[in-house]
Write a protein that holds these residues in place. Structure first.
Motif, PDB file in Angstrom:
ATOM      1  N   TYR A   1       0.839  -1.201   0.000  1.00 59.75           N
ATOM      2  CA  TYR A   1       0.000   0.000   0.000  1.00 59.75           C
ATOM      3  C   TYR A   1       0.874   1.250   0.000  1.00 59.75           C
TER       4      TYR A   1
ATOM      5  N   LEU B   1       3.920   1.487  -1.175  1.00 61.93           N
ATOM      6  CA  LEU B   1       4.511   1.590  -2.516  1.00 61.93           C
ATOM      7  C   LEU B   1       3.521   2.145  -3.523  1.00 61.93           C
ATOM      8  N   ALA B   2       2.268   1.724  -3.430  1.00 59.52           N
ATOM      9  CA  ALA B   2       1.238   2.243  -4.333  1.00 59.52           C
ATOM     10  C   ALA B   2       1.014   3.736  -4.102  1.00 59.52           C
TER      11      ALA B   2
ATOM     12  N   LEU C   1       3.246   5.869  -2.904  1.00 62.57           N
ATOM     13  CA  LEU C   1       4.433   6.573  -3.407  1.00 62.57           C
ATOM     14  C   LEU C   1       4.428   6.652  -4.928  1.00 62.57           C
ATOM     15  N   ALA C   2       4.013   5.591  -5.600  1.00 65.76           N
ATOM     16  CA  ALA C   2       3.925   5.606  -7.062  1.00 65.76           C
ATOM     17  C   ALA C   2       2.877   6.623  -7.517  1.00 65.76           C
ATOM     18  N   SER C   3       1.767   6.687  -6.813  1.00 67.31           N
ATOM     19  CA  SER C   3       0.714   7.649  -7.149  1.00 67.31           C
ATOM     20  C   SER C   3       1.190   9.079  -6.931  1.00 67.31           C
TER      21      SER C   3
ATOM     22  N   LEU D   1       4.271  10.074  -7.089  1.00 66.16           N
ATOM     23  CA  LEU D   1       5.221  10.347  -8.165  1.00 66.16           C
ATOM     24  C   LEU D   1       4.474  10.748  -9.436  1.00 66.16           C
ATOM     25  N   GLY D   2       3.381  10.072  -9.732  1.00 67.93           N
ATOM     26  CA  GLY D   2       2.564  10.436 -10.888  1.00 67.93           C
ATOM     27  C   GLY D   2       2.025  11.847 -10.781  1.00 67.93           C
TER      28      GLY D   2
ATOM     29  N   GLU E   1       1.309   5.028   6.433  1.00 74.89           N
ATOM     30  CA  GLU E   1       0.614   5.162   5.147  1.00 74.89           C
ATOM     31  C   GLU E   1      -0.448   6.254   5.166  1.00 74.89           C
TER      32      GLU E   1
END
Length: 112
Positions: A4, A6-7, A9-11, A13-14, A77
């Protein structure tokens, strides 16, 4: 496991990439954007802490969480989720404002 986190952090970054491309929040005015982002984050963190203190909010058990706690019943988170929430809201609001004003300006130019 931390999937969660990681998701999130990826979001984030987007969102940063969108912000960089269209100069919406932090890449338009880093000081004003930072103040708005931090103010929203602080508001929702206080909201969460109030809810936790009153037994309204609590941490659910899920294998997706990293297991790191910032405060009792407040997982790490949550901070990243609230940042994502505030950053998304700022970007959508400013992008819609730019879109509406751009349409208005184009319409005014055509009517001249």
């Amino acid at each position: 496991m931390g999937l969660y986190l990681l998701a999130l952090l990826a979001s984030l970054l987007g969102l940063v990439l969108l912000d960089y491309r269209y100069k919406l929040v932090l890449f338009r005015d880093w000081l004003a954007g930072s103040v708005a982002l931090i103010a929203g984050l602080a508001f929702f963190l206080l909201w969460d802490l109030f809810g936790i203190a009153n037994g309204i909010f609590f941490r659910g058990e899920t294998p997706g969480l990293a297991g790191l706690m910032v405060a009792p019943e407040l997982p790490l988170e949550e901070i990243f989720f609230l940042t994502l929430l505030c950053y998304t809201t700022l970007e959508v609001f400013l992008a819609l404002g730019r879109f509406v004003h751009g349409r208005r300006d184009r319409k005014a130019a055509r009517s001249k």
